[in-house]
Design a protein around this motif. Sequence first.
Motif, mmCIF file in Angstrom:
data_model
loop_
_atom_site.group_PDB
_atom_site.id
_atom_site.type_symbol
_atom_site.label_atom_id
_atom_site.label_comp_id
_atom_site.label_asym_id
_atom_site.label_seq_id
_atom_site.Cartn_x
_atom_site.Cartn_y
_atom_site.Cartn_z
ATOM 1 N N LYS A 134 0.706 -1.163 -0.217
ATOM 2 C CA LYS A 134 0.187 0.072 0.015
ATOM 3 C C LYS A 134 0.830 1.244 -0.010
ATOM 4 C CE LYS A 134 -2.113 -1.570 3.645
ATOM 5 N NZ LYS A 134 -2.953 -1.820 4.772
ATOM 6 N N ASP A 148 -2.248 1.229 -4.310
ATOM 7 C CA ASP A 148 -3.148 -0.020 -4.221
ATOM 8 C C ASP A 148 -4.532 0.062 -4.757
ATOM 9 O OD1 ASP A 148 -2.593 1.787 -1.801
ATOM 10 O OD2 ASP A 148 -4.180 1.041 -0.679
ATOM 11 N N THR A 191 4.313 5.410 2.262
ATOM 12 C CA THR A 191 3.674 4.151 2.687
ATOM 13 C C THR A 191 2.915 4.450 4.135
ATOM 14 O OG1 THR A 191 5.418 3.182 3.647
ATOM 15 C CG2 THR A 191 4.997 2.443 1.547
ATOM 16 N N GLY A 195 1.646 -0.696 5.459
ATOM 17 C CA GLY A 195 1.971 -0.689 3.973
ATOM 18 C C GLY A 195 3.383 -0.868 4.061
#
Length: 392
Positions: A134, A148, A191, A195
């Motif tokens: 992510k 994502d 991130t 993530g």
Amino acid sequence: MSENDFSYLVHDEQFINYCLQRNAADVQYWEERLRQDPMLAREAAALKPLVIALAAASQQQEARQQWQLLQQQLGSATVPTPRKKTIAWYRIPAAAAVLALLLWGVYLLTRPAPLPTPTAVNTTTQDIPAGGNKATLTLANGSRIVLDDTAEGTVASQGGVSIHKNSTGQLTYTITSNNQSTDTGYNTIQTPKGGQYRVNLPDGSRVWLNAATSLTFPAAFGAGRRTVSLNGEAYFEVAAMPNAQPFTVKANDFTIDVLGTQFNIMAYADEKNSRTTLLTGAVRVTKGDVGKVLQPGQEAITGSGIQVRDADTEAAVAWKNGMTVFSDADIHSIMRQIARWYDVDIVYQGEIPQRQFTGKIPRNANVSKVLKILELSNIHFTIDGRKIIVTP
């Protein structure tokens, strides 16, 4: 307890006797049972070293509390087996605790995946899955792309540079024109907690971003120094350039200068010290007027100054290789890692025992498996939504 969860065996007296070869009837019973159940046989083989370690350690006389906690965690529900008895293990001393912790982590790592079977939903048990790929990309013009949620393929183009996303959580910058703009501006990939992401920079350098991390870099490097800025943790594989163009990472209040090498930087704002770990090549870490050159296998601890020492390189880059590794880590350090990777808040209640932990577990494991290992050392955890409460 899941139908395919055999962890209750560590306090089954018959199974313990089988592992220790100390009761002929129990040995015969379990040998026959394992011949008839291949899945159980695989689980038993994984658990046997743990049982042997616990049996040896329990002969030392210390308080009983620690392994009573293990008994509670590994299941109060009973599993119907003939003549079943249970044993409450004595608490093991510190050195044996480390061994048992490692063996339990290995068991969780190597145990066979359970066969898919229908299971009832347990509304009273909470768990939190591991993080994943992510990230958000912010372009030079300020537009933001949630990676994502974005399909594979080209996600943006700017100044003769194409940005492509693949299916494995990887972003690649490719120069598509010989006439790209000399000033393409800066991009930032970030991130969230929970993530991770990987980006291939336009010079061919590769960067793996850990959770809660941001990296700012030019969409295309010019003829001078290649400079990026990091907040959080990332692993770098820096591409060497024909003209020996330097590569510099700015992190917090220090810089790392390199030509071509592999290294990891941990520079989270909530950590007391930053850590630069060198795997190959050579880097120079500078803070203020002080600079230190690292050799492969060394790390620089940057706080009030710079301290160079030998590094555990496997532990430093374990997150990039899909593992969570603790090496003589205290509970607060571990819980900060858990907070970032599982996107949770940590609350401490009471006086938490001061202990050091060594062990490993797959990074894709649910948080409950990590906490189960830590509870071997007389620390309790309660999951409340996205909050983990830590108690003695």
